[in-house]
Scaffold this active site. Structure first.
Site, mmCIF file in Angstrom:
data_model
loop_
_atom_site.group_PDB
_atom_site.id
_atom_site.type_symbol
_atom_site.label_atom_id
_atom_site.label_comp_id
_atom_site.label_asym_id
_atom_site.label_seq_id
_atom_site.Cartn_x
_atom_site.Cartn_y
_atom_site.Cartn_z
ATOM 1 N N GLU A 50 2.020 -0.097 16.532
ATOM 2 C CA GLU A 50 1.660 -1.089 15.505
ATOM 3 C C GLU A 50 1.995 -2.511 15.968
ATOM 4 O OE1 GLU A 50 -0.166 -0.421 12.985
ATOM 5 O OE2 GLU A 50 0.160 1.696 12.489
ATOM 6 N N ASN A 86 -6.546 -2.759 10.105
ATOM 7 C CA ASN A 86 -7.067 -1.405 10.349
ATOM 8 C C ASN A 86 -7.526 -1.203 11.788
ATOM 9 O OD1 ASN A 86 -6.688 -0.394 7.711
ATOM 10 N ND2 ASN A 86 -8.517 -1.492 7.018
ATOM 11 N N HIS A 96 1.169 9.274 14.416
ATOM 12 C CA HIS A 96 0.372 8.121 13.974
ATOM 13 C C HIS A 96 0.177 7.135 15.123
ATOM 14 C CE1 HIS A 96 -1.373 5.259 11.195
ATOM 15 N NE2 HIS A 96 -0.518 4.334 11.604
ATOM 16 N N LYS A 132 0.855 -1.192 0.000
ATOM 17 C CA LYS A 132 0.000 0.000 0.000
ATOM 18 C C LYS A 132 0.885 1.234 0.000
ATOM 19 C CE LYS A 132 -4.170 -1.438 2.453
ATOM 20 N NZ LYS A 132 -5.042 -1.045 3.586
#
Lengths: 336, 336
Positions: B172, B232, B249, B130
Site C-alpha cells: 500500500e 483503488n 492482500h 470505509k
C-alpha cells in the site's frame, strides 16, 4: 403529484404527495431498480409490479431480521446490482426499514426510495431515515440513520389495508397530536377510523399533515440529541411489550402511551390522561394490559434509549407538548 | 503523543501519532468500552488488554463475514452496551473493518476508535472511514462509510508483526507513492523492508506521511466521486484474485498494480512499468501470476467499481500521478 423537497444534513429528500404508483417510473429507472415488497402487498397489487425487478419477502415483523437481509443481498448480487442501482421499498414499516437498511449497507450505500402502503408507513415509518432490523426480542437493535432519496404517496394503495392496520396508523397519528399538535388532537376527538376512511380528502390532508409534522421534528434533530426523542412517546414500554406479547405495533404503543400519560400525571403538571385514554379507545386501541414485569424489565434495561442506569422516558406536560425525563430503572420497576 | 484533528464532512477524527497503547485510557472510558481484536493480537499483547472489556475473534479475512458480526452483536447485547459505549478495533485491516462496521450499525451507530497493529492498517485500512464485510467471493460487498472518532498509533505494536505482514503494508505504501508521491517513490527505491524495520525514526516518519497522504485524498472526496478512486490502483484485479487464490492482500494488489502499470503503458503516456515492477520486487512482492480468466472475470464484473458494462480502472500517467479510465468488460477480457 405535489413535490416538496427537504434537506436533512447533506441529504436531499423529495416527497411526492397525491401521486400514483405509475409515476414511480419518473423517479427510478426500471432497468436498474429493484422493488422490495412482501407477499401481502404483492398479492394485492401484483399488476403494478409488472416490468419491475422485484424481491418479494414473507410478511411480518418476524422477518425483519438478519437472515432476510442476507437473502436480499444474495438476490442483489444475482441481479448484478451495482452502485448506480436503486432499491425501492413498497410496503409498510417492516419493508421500509429493511429496504432503507439494505440500501445503506449494500456496496456501502446505494440510492433508495419508499412507496408506503400502510397508514403507519405513510405518517411515520417511511420518514426520518431510521432503518433497521430486530435482534432477538430487541427491536431495531441494528440499523442506520440514512435518508431515502424520495417518498412517493399513492393513497389508493390503502384500499387493501386490513382493519387492524388502520388502527396501527392512528396510534402514531394520536401520538403526533399528543406531543405536538393540540388542534389535531381535538379534530381526532370528533373523527373516527370510519369517518376518515370514508372522506378521502380529509384522510389525505391528515396524512400529509402528519408526514410534515414528523419531518419537522426530524429536521430539527436528525440524530436524536433532543427534539426527536419526543417521537418515542409510548414507545419505551411499547417496544418492550411488542415482541414479547402478541401485540401489533399500534396496540403496543397505545398501551405505552396510556402508561406514559398516567406517569406524566405523577411527575408533571399533566392532567389529561383520561382524555388521551378516551381518544385511543375511540380509535379501537387498547390502553391496559396485564404483563409480566419480570419479562418486560430486562428488555427495558436494554432499550436503545437507556443511558447508564436511567431510561429516557417521554412524558406529556399538556396535550400538544411533551418532554423527556430520565427515570432510574429501579423506580421504573416499582411503577410497572 | 502528537494530536492532529481532521474534519470529514460533519465528522471529526483525532489522530494520535507517536502514542502508546496505555494512553487509550485517555481516549475511551474503561467501563463503557469494548476492545475488538483477534487471537494473534491478543496473544502477542495480552498484558495490554488487562482491565478492558474485550471480544477476541478468530484471525483472518475468512472471518470478515456476517456470522462474525452476528456473534459480536450478541456479545454487545450481553455486555449491556448502550449508545454511550465505544468500540475500539485493535488489530489489522480485518479488525478495523469489522469494528467500524459494527459500530456503524449497532443501535444505529455508536462511537468507534482504532488502534492499528499492522503496517497496512497504520497507513491504509484504518483511515478514511470505509468499513465492511465480504459476501462469498466479493470483498467489502456490505459496509458503510463512517469515520472513527480517533486513531491511536503505537509503533511498538509492530514488534510482533510477521514478515509477510510487512510486505502487505509496503504494497500500500508503494501504491501511495505510485499514485501521488514521486519523491517517496524514489526514497523507497533506495530502502528496503529490513532498512525500515531497523530505523525506527524513518519508519515512524514513513507511516505518518502515508497516513496523511491517504487522509488528504479522502478529505478531498469522502464518498468516492473522483479523487478517492485513485486509491483503488491495483485493487480491481487484486480484489478479484485475493479471495479466489491463496494470496495475501499485499500480494494480490501487487499483481494488480503490475497489471495496471502494463495496461497504463498501452493506454496512457506511462513508460515506467518496469520501474514499478522493480520496486514491488525489491519489497518481496509478486508481480506475475497465472490465474484462470474464467474464474476472475465474473468477480470483476461484480466489482463495486463497475458501473454498467465498464469497470473503472486506475491507470498511471507517470510515477506520482494517476487517473481513472472506464474500460469495457469485453476489452478487459481480452487483456487478462
Amino acid at each position: 403529484m405535489i413535490k416538496k423537497t427537504f434537506r436533512f444534513g447533506t441529504a436531499i429528500v423529495d416527497y411526492y404527495f397525491a401521486g400514483s404508483f405509475a409515476q414511480l417510473k419518473e423517479l427510478a429507472d426500471v432497468m436498474t431498480t429493484v422493488l422490495l415488497t412482501d407477499e401481502h402487498v404483492f398479492a394485492a397489487h401484483e399488476r403494478r409490479f409488472k416490468g419491475w425487478n422485484s424481491i418479494v419477502l414473507k410478511p411480518g415483523e418476524a422477518y425483519k431480521i438478519q437472515a432476510t437481509v442476507d437473502s436480499v443481498i444474495g438476490r442483489l448480487v444475482e441481479l448484478g446490482a451495482d452502485r448506480k442501482w436503486t432499491i425501492v421499498g413498497v410496503g409498510g414499516g417492516v419493508i421500509t426499514d429493511l429496504a432503507g437498511y439494505i440500501a445503506a449497507i449494500y456496496l456501502r450505500g446505494i440510492r433508495c426510495g419508499f412507496v408506503p402502503t400502510t397508514l403507519l408507513a405513510l405518517v411515520d415509518a417511511s420518514i426520518g431515515g431510521k432503518n433497521g432490523i430486530d435482534v432477538g426480542p430487541y427491536k431495531n437493535m441494528v440499523g442506520t440513520i440514512r435518508q431515502p432519496a424520495f417518498l412517493l404517496h399513492d393513497m389508493t394503495l390503502l384500499q387493501s389495508l386490513p382493519e387492524a392496520e388502520w388502527r396501527n396508523g392512528f396510534a402514531e397519528i394520536i401520538k403526533h397530536a399528543a406531543i405536538r399538535d393540540a388542534k389535531m388532537f381535538r379534530e381526532l376527538e370528533v373523527g373516527s377510523v370510519d369517518s376518515y376512511r370514508k372522506k378521502k380528502a380529509a384522510l389525505a390532508d391528515l396524512v400529509q399533515r402528519n408526514a410534515l409534522l414528523k419531518t419537522k421534528v426530524v429536521l430539527a434533530d436528525e440524530f436524536e440529541g433532543g427534539e426527536r426523542r419526543l417521537l418515542n412517546f409510548g414507545h419505551t414500554l411499547g417496544h418492550a411489550l411488542e415482541n414479547q406479547y402478541e401485540l401489533s405495533h399500534g396496540e403496543a404503543i397505545s398501551i405505552g402511551m396510556a402508561f406514559a400519560a398516567k406517569l406524566s400525571q405523577q411527575r408533571t403538571a399533566f392532567r389529561s390522561a383520561a382524555r388521551l385514554v378516551g381518544l385511543l379507545d375511540r380509535y379501537g386501541l387498547p390502553t391496559l394490559a396485564t404483563y409480566n414485569k419480570d419479562k418486560v424489565l430486562p428488555v427495558l434495561s436494554r432499550d436503545k434509549k437507556k443511558e447508564g442506569a436511567s431510561v429516557h422516558f417521554v412524558l406529556l406536560e399538556r396535550i400538544g407538548k411533551a418532554l423527556v425525563e430520565p427515570i432510574p430503572l429501579n423506580e421504573l420497576s416499582d411503577l410497572l
